[in-house]
Design a protein around this motif. Sequence first.
Motif, PDB file in Angstrom:
ATOM      1  N   THR A 116       0.823  -1.208   0.000  1.00 56.48           N
ATOM      2  CA  THR A 116       0.000   0.000   0.000  1.00 56.48           C
ATOM      3  C   THR A 116       0.857   1.257   0.000  1.00 56.48           C
ATOM      4  O   THR A 116       0.538   2.246  -0.674  1.00 56.48           O
ATOM      5  CB  THR A 116      -0.931   0.015   1.230  1.00 56.48           C
ATOM      6  N   LEU A 117       1.951   1.213   0.730  1.00 55.68           N
ATOM      7  CA  LEU A 117       2.849   2.373   0.821  1.00 55.68           C
ATOM      8  C   LEU A 117       3.917   2.381  -0.267  1.00 55.68           C
ATOM      9  O   LEU A 117       4.800   3.239  -0.273  1.00 55.68           O
ATOM     10  CB  LEU A 117       3.504   2.407   2.197  1.00 55.68           C
ATOM     11  N   GLU A 118       3.817   1.417  -1.203  1.00 53.07           N
ATOM     12  CA  GLU A 118       4.722   1.337  -2.362  1.00 53.07           C
ATOM     13  C   GLU A 118       6.191   1.334  -1.927  1.00 53.07           C
ATOM     14  O   GLU A 118       7.038   2.057  -2.466  1.00 53.07           O
ATOM     15  CB  GLU A 118       4.452   2.486  -3.329  1.00 53.07           C
ATOM     16  N   GLN A 134      10.245   8.682   1.010  1.00 57.42           N
ATOM     17  CA  GLN A 134      10.429   7.251   1.304  1.00 57.42           C
ATOM     18  C   GLN A 134      10.669   7.028   2.789  1.00 57.42           C
ATOM     19  O   GLN A 134      10.150   6.070   3.377  1.00 57.42           O
ATOM     20  CB  GLN A 134      11.591   6.711   0.471  1.00 57.42           C
ATOM     21  N   ARG A 137       7.375   7.203   4.550  1.00 56.88           N
ATOM     22  CA  ARG A 137       6.573   5.991   4.355  1.00 56.88           C
ATOM     23  C   ARG A 137       7.101   4.821   5.168  1.00 56.88           C
ATOM     24  O   ARG A 137       6.329   4.007   5.689  1.00 56.88           O
ATOM     25  CB  ARG A 137       6.508   5.633   2.869  1.00 56.88           C
ATOM     26  N   THR A 167       1.669  13.247  -2.486  1.00 62.73           N
ATOM     27  CA  THR A 167       1.608  11.784  -2.480  1.00 62.73           C
ATOM     28  C   THR A 167       1.463  11.247  -1.058  1.00 62.73           C
ATOM     29  O   THR A 167       0.633  10.368  -0.790  1.00 62.73           O
ATOM     30  CB  THR A 167       2.873  11.185  -3.132  1.00 62.73           C
ATOM     31  N   ILE A 168       2.276  11.761  -0.138  1.00 59.28           N
ATOM     32  CA  ILE A 168       2.210  11.316   1.256  1.00 59.28           C
ATOM     33  C   ILE A 168       0.860  11.674   1.856  1.00 59.28           C
ATOM     34  O   ILE A 168       0.256  10.885   2.608  1.00 59.28           O
ATOM     35  CB  ILE A 168       3.347  11.939   2.087  1.00 59.28           C
ATOM     36  N   GLU A 170      -2.001  11.843   0.325  1.00 55.57           N
ATOM     37  CA  GLU A 170      -2.991  10.873  -0.167  1.00 55.57           C
ATOM     38  C   GLU A 170      -2.791   9.503   0.475  1.00 55.57           C
ATOM     39  O   GLU A 170      -3.764   8.782   0.737  1.00 55.57           O
ATOM     40  CB  GLU A 170      -2.905  10.772  -1.692  1.00 55.57           C
ATOM     41  N   ARG A 171      -1.536   9.124   0.725  1.00 56.84           N
ATOM     42  CA  ARG A 171      -1.266   7.831   1.359  1.00 56.84           C
ATOM     43  C   ARG A 171      -1.818   7.800   2.785  1.00 56.84           C
ATOM     44  O   ARG A 171      -2.358   6.786   3.231  1.00 56.84           O
ATOM     45  CB  ARG A 171       0.240   7.542   1.372  1.00 56.84           C
ATOM     46  N   LEU A 174      -5.492   7.372   2.563  1.00 57.53           N
ATOM     47  CA  LEU A 174      -5.816   6.014   2.122  1.00 57.53           C
ATOM     48  C   LEU A 174      -5.669   5.014   3.263  1.00 57.53           C
ATOM     49  O   LEU A 174      -6.544   4.173   3.486  1.00 57.53           O
ATOM     50  CB  LEU A 174      -4.901   5.615   0.960  1.00 57.53           C
ATOM     51  N   ILE A 175      -4.559   5.103   3.985  1.00 53.70           N
ATOM     52  CA  ILE A 175      -4.306   4.197   5.113  1.00 53.70           C
ATOM     53  C   ILE A 175      -5.393   4.338   6.176  1.00 53.70           C
ATOM     54  O   ILE A 175      -5.900   3.355   6.732  1.00 53.70           O
ATOM     55  CB  ILE A 175      -2.924   4.487   5.728  1.00 53.70           C
ATOM     56  N   GLN A 178      -8.553   2.666   4.821  1.00 52.75           N
ATOM     57  CA  GLN A 178      -8.382   1.231   4.628  1.00 52.75           C
ATOM     58  C   GLN A 178      -8.400   0.474   5.950  1.00 52.75           C
ATOM     59  O   GLN A 178      -8.962  -0.627   6.045  1.00 52.75           O
ATOM     60  CB  GLN A 178      -7.073   0.963   3.879  1.00 52.75           C
TER      61      GLN A 178
END
Length: 250
Positions: A116-118, A134, A137, A167-168, A170-171, A174-175, A178
Amino acid sequence: MLKLVNIKKKFNDKTVLDGINLEIEKGSIVSMLGPSGSGKTTLLNIILGLIPMDDGKIFFDDEDFTNIPMKNRGFNIVFQDYALFPNLNAYKNIIYSMKNNTDFVSKDELDSIIETLELTPHLKKRIEQLSGGQKQRVALARTLVTKPRILLLDEPLSALDGVIKETIKERIKLITKQYNLTTIIVTHDPEEALTMSDKVLIINDGLVSQYGTPKEIIETPQNSFIEEFILRQLKIKKDNIYDLFGECYA
């Protein structure tokens, strides 16, 4: 899910928090927003259990958490500087807390968090080889594997900019959705707070200036400080706030 009642804190003779009341629903994102020295980080540390309060109560799922030590609360934090171990690679940082602890995530859940965190392409990299995004994440993954009851984030985007920052952002959203994970964010940036959160707590001089949805704060600021603080930080005219935060009305 989380209820704070009349939280007070002084450092020497200075009142830092003066009767904070707050209720946070399960699975929601709440940002604590305010200028430097407003008391938001102190409140975050009190929720975590890192520092004691002088007066007040903390309830979690109707249980009195006021005197429960930090290690037993089940809350976890991602610090502003990430606090990663430089001698371990990304993967070993993520699983560090899992050793001999069966209460944490399963192997399948671990793989899901990493995916999920790529982070899959970066697992063998040393910390010094990772970008700021990175590292953020990896720190987030290391916290998620502990299955926190509440996720606390201290200025999670302050060291990032541009595409990485978005990006972070949105992550994190999302987390939260989820895993139905209650998340509390400390930030000094109104744009971050208003675009990431279900509700925003605005603190000034240890007092609650307003607690509401981004729409409520944008449309009906409860005092001049809120309006001036948001406008000054964003450096835009009031008419343009609605364009910038259009997603708050979706």
